[in-house]
Enzyme design. Sequence first.
Site, PDB file in Angstrom:
ATOM      1  N   ALA A 266       0.845  -1.193  -0.149  1.00 39.63           N
ATOM      2  CA  ALA A 266      -0.043  -0.280   0.081  1.00 39.63           C
ATOM      3  C   ALA A 266       0.744   1.203   0.015  1.00 39.63           C
ATOM      4  CB  ALA A 266      -0.894   0.022   1.274  1.00 39.63           C
ATOM      5  N   ASP A 267       0.265   2.422  -0.784  1.00 39.68           N
ATOM      6  CA  ASP A 267       0.976   3.579  -0.586  1.00 39.68           C
ATOM      7  C   ASP A 267       0.161   4.575   0.344  1.00 39.68           C
ATOM      8  OD1 ASP A 267       3.265   3.910  -2.824  1.00 39.68           O
ATOM      9  OD2 ASP A 267       1.581   2.324  -3.391  1.00 39.68           O
ATOM     10  N   ARG A 268      -0.802   4.434   0.635  1.00 36.35           N
ATOM     11  CA  ARG A 268      -1.568   5.069   1.678  1.00 36.35           C
ATOM     12  C   ARG A 268      -3.059   4.069   2.122  1.00 36.35           C
ATOM     13  NH1 ARG A 268      -2.088  10.946   2.877  1.00 36.35           N
ATOM     14  NH2 ARG A 268      -0.494  11.246   1.255  1.00 36.35           N
ATOM     15  N   ALA A 276      -4.800   2.708  -1.213  1.00 35.59           N
ATOM     16  CA  ALA A 276      -4.420   3.302  -2.483  1.00 35.59           C
ATOM     17  C   ALA A 276      -3.054   2.540  -2.764  1.00 35.59           C
ATOM     18  CB  ALA A 276      -3.881   4.999  -2.534  1.00 35.59           C
TER      19      ALA A 276
END
Length: 395
Positions: A266-268, A276
């Site tokens: 995950a990036d966020r 995201a």
Amino acid sequence: MVLQAIQYEPASGSSPPALRVLDQLLLPHRTTYVDVLDCEEGHAAIKQMKVRGAPAIAIVAALALAVEIGTKVAARKLPSRADDVKETIGQRLDYLKTSRPTAVNLGDAVSKLKIVSKKAVIQSGASAESVAQAYIVAAERMLVDDVSDNKAIGGYGARWIEENTVAGKKRKQDQSQQLKVLTHCNTGSLATAGYGTALGVIRSLRAGDMLTQAYCTETRPYNQGSRLTAYELVHDQIPATLITDSMTCALLAREGKNLAAIVVGADRVAANGDTANKIGTYSLAVLARHHGVKFLVAAPRTTIDLATASGQDIEIEQRAPEEVTRIKGPKVAADGQVLVDEGAELISTAAIGIDVWNPAFDVTPAELIDGVVTERGVVEKTDGKFDFTGVFQQS
């Protein structure tokens, strides 16, 4: 030998700290490290994707400034006042934060490091050098902590798959049974300080003699799966198969319950669990739900953004059209042997003039995610909702 995307040497004697990053644009055919001497070079390495992966981005940014500050300390070129050093740190961190907007780890690191410098400047007898050293120590600590956090994520994720999937339960009872896992993009040593998040779960399953096969998607348009994840799997001698992104549905239909889970990074992660991650993740989650396959997000707590209510509030980075319309790679001989001395070729793959939409990420709704694996354990939904407060309350 353990893969290291980030090589860092602390200051020693009169020598300032040194940072080198593996240029991932040249992988898998060339293993080349480049020096990062200051914030400008750190920003460029992140922006150009020589280094990528949410945890690695944050660490490289933090260490780039540590190197810049350490070099000034060694050359006796620091500002004379402690407050001036603090202000410079804040400004340089703000600059580094602009390198890539979607990954929350970078913003989290910037906030924490600003607090470090603010606390350092109010200490009794604070000096320009003491503030600088406080920053450097904190940045170096992030590198160490990320590795231990990743190993914890790997362990928690592996145990969850063993205990909560059909393939996991069968494999624990009978070693002749199959347990396979699919992952998307790159979340291993190349995306972190070491070991990895989603790929760390795969490494832990393999270390426990549970994993029989890993699948990785090629991850178009930037091919992080085929270039980077495949590189790591081959390096670690983990049984693995590469597929194109569009083959996933057919694979899930073929493998049935032998495919225990899809595990992604995950990036966020928003407060409600919307996640995201690399473009294509959302479609994998939809396919997993249809086929009854567990879908896990593996991410450190620094990736969970409680200040972002849902995925609707996440800024999605738009990448250059050329990433879709062109591809770069080395020349190969008829037998597939890479001709290293011949250099790389840039090839056009699309009609000239076609419009391109190239979002780097998509957002997977929380309702499609079975669990978020953190370094403090696996967070599952209660009454259909994620609540991450528990993992932040633990010491």
